[in-house]
Design an enzyme around this catalytic site. Structure first.
Site, short mmCIF file in Angstrom:
data_model
loop_
_atom_site.label_atom_id
_atom_site.label_comp_id
_atom_site.label_asym_id
_atom_site.label_seq_id
_atom_site.Cartn_x
_atom_site.Cartn_y
_atom_site.Cartn_z
N CYS A 199 50.79 40.95 51.48
CA CYS A 199 50.61 41.54 50.87
C CYS A 199 51.24 42.93 51.92
CB CYS A 199 48.90 42.18 51.36
SG CYS A 199 48.48 43.14 50.31
N HIS A 222 46.95 36.32 48.62
CA HIS A 222 46.08 35.99 50.64
C HIS A 222 44.88 35.59 50.24
CE1 HIS A 222 44.30 39.89 49.60
NE2 HIS A 222 45.02 40.60 49.54
N1 GLN Z 1 48.29 48.98 51.44
C1 GLN Z 1 48.73 48.34 51.18
C2 GLN Z 1 47.72 48.50 49.36
O1 GLN Z 1 47.12 48.48 49.63
C3 GLN Z 1 48.26 46.80 51.77
C4 GLN Z 1 46.91 46.67 51.52
C5 GLN Z 1 47.26 45.40 51.88
O2 GLN Z 1 48.21 44.27 52.70
N2 GLN Z 1 46.43 44.51 50.87
O3 GLN Z 1 48.86 48.62 48.87
#
Ligand code: GLN
Length: 244
Positions: free
Chosen positions: A94, A193
């Site tokens: 992510c 995840h």
């Molecule tokens: N901040 C990033 C987004 O929202 C990744 C989020 C995350 O790691 N779930 O795209």
């Protein structure tokens, strides 16, 4: 045998069961009599690329990503490149996945990424891409499924690199092109995840085998484990994804 894991920014990039993913790898190694070493690498710290077999970076909120992005380039970029070229396994989830690419653009600001793989992420207008997700991947010479949960505002588009898999259910990289994640050499980036590895034990074993091959020069045949619970977790995640 010994697997040496490097945990990148364990205090900053850890919002989605990232610690659990590492514990899962540890248990699967220890149950087989394989030594497991974890080294933490946080802000301001450098690492020796020759000393680690599996590099892990987890998810983060936009603000966490902003906090680590510059540090990542200043103190770790060269070592990350060398580790990748030497065939170390890299798993980034992510927010960590987004930082492997060229950049993450959001609200008029561009966060520069590591540039390890040719992809870009942009926070475009529209809802966050949230929900259970299932993808089909071919890492073992035959198709397998990965199931998990995604929650990202950024939309990722791949340049000259290959996706990890094809979306069966859910959004994937951007909700449009049907691809999920990235795979290049032994690097894997993914939006899955929640937690990824306990729900997809075969991927954990793939990473363990790849890391051990990097360390010991030969890909081991890992002893099978009793995966009844893990298989049930996988099936439950898959069912959730199929229901949308
Ligand atoms: N901040 C990033 C987004 O929202 C990744 C989020 C995350 O790691 N779930 O795209």
């Amino acid at each position: 045998m010994k697997l040496r894991l490097l945990s990148l920014y364990p205090d900053q990039m850890n919002i989605y069961a990232d610690r659990g993913n590492i514990l899962f790898l540890q248990h699967r190694c220890e149950w087989r009599g394989i030594d497991f070493e974890v080294t933490r690498c946080g802000p301001g710290e450098e690492f020796d690329p020759g000393e680690h077999d599996l590099l892990y970076m987890g998810g983060g909120q936009d603000r966490d990503q902003k906090a680590v992005a510059r540090d990542l380039i200043e103190t770790k970029q060269q070592s990350m490149r060398e580790a990748k070229e030497a065939g170390a396994a890299i798993l980034a989830v992510c927010g960590g996945y987004q930082l492997l690419g060229q950049s993450y653009e959001l609200e008029g600001e561009t966060i520069e990424g590591l540039g390890l793989v040719d992809l870009k992420t942009v926070r475009e207008p529209g809802p966050r891409l949230i929900g259970p997700v299932a993808i089909e991947v071919d890492l073992l010479g035959h198709p397998r499924t990965l199931a998990g949960f995604e929650n990202h505002g950024g939309r990722t588009r791949l340049g000259n690199c290959t996706p990890l898999g094809k979306v069966i259910h859910g959004f994937g990289n951007n909700g449009e092109d049907g691809f999920e994640g990235v795979k290049e050499d032994n690097l894997i980036g993914t939006y899955l995840h929640g937690p990824l590895l306990p729900k997809n034990a075969w991927l954990a074993d793939y990473l363990i085998a790849t890391g051990l091959e990097h360390h010991h020069g030969e890909r081991p045949l890992l002893e099978p484990l009793d995966d009844r619970l893990e298989d049930a977790a996988h099936r439950a995640a898959l069912t959730a994804a199929s229901r949308g």
